[in-house]
Design an enzyme around this catalytic site. Sequence first.
Site, mmCIF file in Angstrom:
data_model
loop_
_atom_site.group_PDB
_atom_site.id
_atom_site.type_symbol
_atom_site.label_atom_id
_atom_site.label_comp_id
_atom_site.label_asym_id
_atom_site.label_seq_id
_atom_site.Cartn_x
_atom_site.Cartn_y
_atom_site.Cartn_z
ATOM 1 N N GLY A 32 62.620 13.963 -40.984
ATOM 2 C CA GLY A 32 61.683 14.995 -40.513
ATOM 3 C C GLY A 32 60.228 14.781 -40.874
ATOM 4 O O GLY A 32 59.342 15.166 -40.116
ATOM 5 N N ASP A 83 62.500 25.216 -46.477
ATOM 6 C CA ASP A 83 63.163 26.369 -45.858
ATOM 7 C C ASP A 83 63.906 27.149 -46.955
ATOM 8 O O ASP A 83 63.297 27.923 -47.685
ATOM 9 C CB ASP A 83 64.088 25.815 -44.764
ATOM 10 N N LYS A 86 58.547 28.008 -45.270
ATOM 11 C CA LYS A 86 59.171 29.262 -44.825
ATOM 12 C C LYS A 86 59.633 30.055 -46.051
ATOM 13 O O LYS A 86 60.827 30.091 -46.353
ATOM 14 C CB LYS A 86 60.420 28.955 -43.995
ATOM 15 N N GLU A 133 57.408 16.364 -47.463
ATOM 16 C CA GLU A 133 58.477 17.019 -46.710
ATOM 17 C C GLU A 133 57.892 17.662 -45.459
ATOM 18 O O GLU A 133 56.728 18.065 -45.444
ATOM 19 C CB GLU A 133 59.131 18.054 -47.639
ATOM 20 N N PHE A 142 63.001 29.029 -36.065
ATOM 21 C CA PHE A 142 63.277 27.600 -36.033
ATOM 22 C C PHE A 142 62.246 26.901 -35.171
ATOM 23 O O PHE A 142 62.042 27.257 -34.014
ATOM 24 C CB PHE A 142 64.694 27.346 -35.512
ATOM 25 N N ARG A 197 61.738 15.379 -32.053
ATOM 26 C CA ARG A 197 60.925 14.893 -33.182
ATOM 27 C C ARG A 197 59.623 14.255 -32.696
ATOM 28 O O ARG A 197 58.621 14.259 -33.404
ATOM 29 C CB ARG A 197 61.688 13.829 -33.982
#
Length: 179
Positions: free
Chosen positions: A43, A102, A130, A98, A151, A164
């Site tokens: 990610g 979350d 988040k 990162e 999301f 992505r």
Amino acid sequence: MIDDVERILYTEDQINNMCDELADKIRKDYSGRELIFVCMLKGSVLFFSDLVRKVGLPCRLEFMEVSSYGSGTVSTGKINIKKDIGCDIAGKDVLIVEDIVDTGNTLFYIKDYLEGRSPASVKICTLFDKPLRRQKPVSADYSGCVVDDQFIVGFGLDYDERYRYLPYVGVLRPEVYSS
Ligand code: IMP
Ligand code: MG
């Protein structure tokens, strides 16, 4: 904008500005030190490559891959290291990069894991945060911006390995999740 995306939350320009601001702070804090950037695959790969170039300090680049998510949008909470960093970090300054924090499960585990190898410091830089969804006490030392409990995809963030590559970040149409 592609059809699956309902709404763009952050444009390419906005993301670029967020990366500039984070890089400025990191450059000031780490100048003259031996910095190791740790990219959390997959990610953070787009964010990581922009960030290290913008920081512009001599540094080492390392990569880690963990699985915490099953397929879709639900975290399993169990962290499994699929790929570890390939160097000794004892006495070095480590910055984990990162895409998004979350529940905090991933970085709670990984930060502790890396701290166990006697580095001088371990800090966290995340593009998105988040905090409303946090289950573990993780706070980012560098954070691009806070997002609501929704999301998001794009700029490295995926839904089932898709999206992505998008240069912007957006929310998907509800139909995408049910198809
Ligand atoms: P955590 O362990 O719950 O903090 O999850 C961290 C990882 O979950 C991130 O590195 C992402 O890969 C993934 N993730 C969390 N929220 C989102 C999102 O909104 N979109 C895409 N991936 C997400
Ligand atoms: Mg992911």
